[in-house]
Design an enzyme around this catalytic site. Structure first.
Site, short mmCIF file in Angstrom:
data_model
loop_
_atom_site.label_atom_id
_atom_site.label_comp_id
_atom_site.label_asym_id
_atom_site.label_seq_id
_atom_site.Cartn_x
_atom_site.Cartn_y
_atom_site.Cartn_z
N CYS A 53 43.01 40.21 48.38
CA CYS A 53 44.33 40.78 48.05
C CYS A 53 44.26 41.55 46.75
CB CYS A 53 45.37 39.67 47.96
SG CYS A 53 45.80 38.94 49.55
N CYS B 135 32.35 48.69 41.08
CA CYS B 135 33.57 48.51 41.87
C CYS B 135 34.45 47.52 41.13
CB CYS B 135 33.24 48.04 43.29
SG CYS B 135 32.48 46.41 43.38
#
Length: 374
Positions: free
Chosen positions: A190, A339
């Site tokens: 999430c 990332c």
């Protein structure tokens, strides 16, 4: 074990008492029942609130985290005044305000193979509100070995899932749906993909409903059925699940006999620990950027993540678009990839090396580590 409802409880639960199939006897079943909630976040918050309001007599909460401002968009147990404080203290305070007639037990630890059975064994039902695959496998395996129903829930952006896994009641287990952990970074969390704040409220409430049905013995729990809610189309659909006879846990010839196994002991983050991969820490990257930096720095996150926080010297090339842009990247210079936490960048490094790039480096910890050092 209590044998009667007090006058205050009769008043509090009066709307339950007039429902056929519930009544005073059903309310006593709720009062004498116990549910262990793994996590007090997006799913655990609404589930805990409704179980407490319904009068489930003993709630166990497992969560080692503190309240963060980014939680408040969906984790409705917690409020602004609790930022930086333990989630369990916030949750217990709120639940006791909702219903002072219940007992709230706090387990301020991470749910691990070492403590899972001792924590869960005294509860009737386990409710999965976690956000990572190792803990999902652990809740499943623990429920299986203790012969307790597992009320499962999961969310992603605009979609949620609910099921009850209980092989001892004739249904499959979670491993019949997902036998092994996805590759690190293959499924965004999430934190990476985002989630509409109201969605866990819907799925967590459905989990509370299934737990209450199990306690009361009402209706049909979704054994052998995965219920999928699509918020964008306002629709529900169901997928039939069958016990996998080759399942390593609940199959005909099991090979898993402990809560400690390859899936439950895997890292909970998407960080990839590959000793052969060339890597750099965020502190080392920061030093190089402040000096004579001659490498190419690539950010393979999504645009919405980049907009929130970024390293100015990095070029945004989302992982999915990397194959289309590979031809313009120089093979005679070092390429450094980052990332959010290291999983997607590791996949990018592997892809670039497979396509002829020899000097490619992964940023350990990614943007999470970069921001933690700021």
């Amino acid at each position: 074990m209590p044998s009667a409802l007090s006058q205050a409880e009769l008043l509090r639960y009066s709307r339950h008492l007039i429902i056929p199939g519930v009544g005073p006897d059903g309310q006593m079943k709720l009062k004498n029942a116990s549910v262990l909630l793994i996590g007090t976040g997006g799913l655990g918050s609404p589930a805990a609130l409704y179980l407490a309001a319904a009068g489930v007599g003993r709630l166990g909460l497992v969560d080692p985290d503190v309240v963060d401002a980014s939680n408040l968009q969906r984790q409705i147990l917690h409020g602004e005044s609790w930022i930086g404080k333990p989630k369990l203290e916030s949750a217990a305070d709120r639940l006791r305000e909702i219903n002072p007639h219940i007992t709230v037990e706090q387990h301020p630890v991470r749910f691990t193979p070492a403590n899972a059975r001792s924590i869960a064994e005294s509860y009737d039902i386990i409710l999965d509100g976690c956000d990572n695959f190792p803990t999902r496998f652990l809740t499943n395996d623990t429920a299986f070995f203790l012969k307790k129903p597992l009320v499962y829930g999961a969310i992603h952006r605009f979609e949620g899932q609910v099921s009850v896994f209980a092989p001892h009641l004739g249904g499959p287990c979670y491993r019949c749906l997902i036998p092994t952990s996805p590759a690190p970074g293959a499924v965004p969390s999430c934190n990476e993909a985002g989630v509409l704040g109201v969605l866990p409220g819907i799925i967590g409430s459905l989990q509370a409903m299934e737990a209450i049905k199990l306690i009361l013995g009402l209706g049909e729990p979704p054994l052998g059925k995965l219920v999928i809610y699509d918020a964008l189309s306002t629709s529900f659909r169901s997928i039939k699940l069958r016990r996998d006879t080759t399942c390593r846990l609940c199959g005909d010839h099991p090979s898993i006999f402990s809560t400690e196994n390859a899936e439950t002991t895997a890292p909970a983050t998407c960080q990839v620990d590959d000793p052969n991969m060339q890597s750099i820490t965020t502190s080392e990257l920061r030093k190089r950027l402040n000096g004579d930096f001659d490498a190419v720095l690539i950010d393979v996150r999504e645009p919405h993540e980049h907009a929130v926080a970024n390293i100015p010297q990095a070029e945004l090339i989302p992982l999915a678009t990397l194959p289309d842009q590979i031809d313009r990247l120089p093979k005679d210079r070092e390429i450094i990839v980052h990332c959010k936490s290291g999983g997607r960048s590791a996949k990018a490094v592997d892809f670039l090396i497979a396509n002829g790039f020899e000097n490619v480096t992964n940023v350990t910890g990614g943007m999470d580590a970069w921001l933690a050092e700021s």
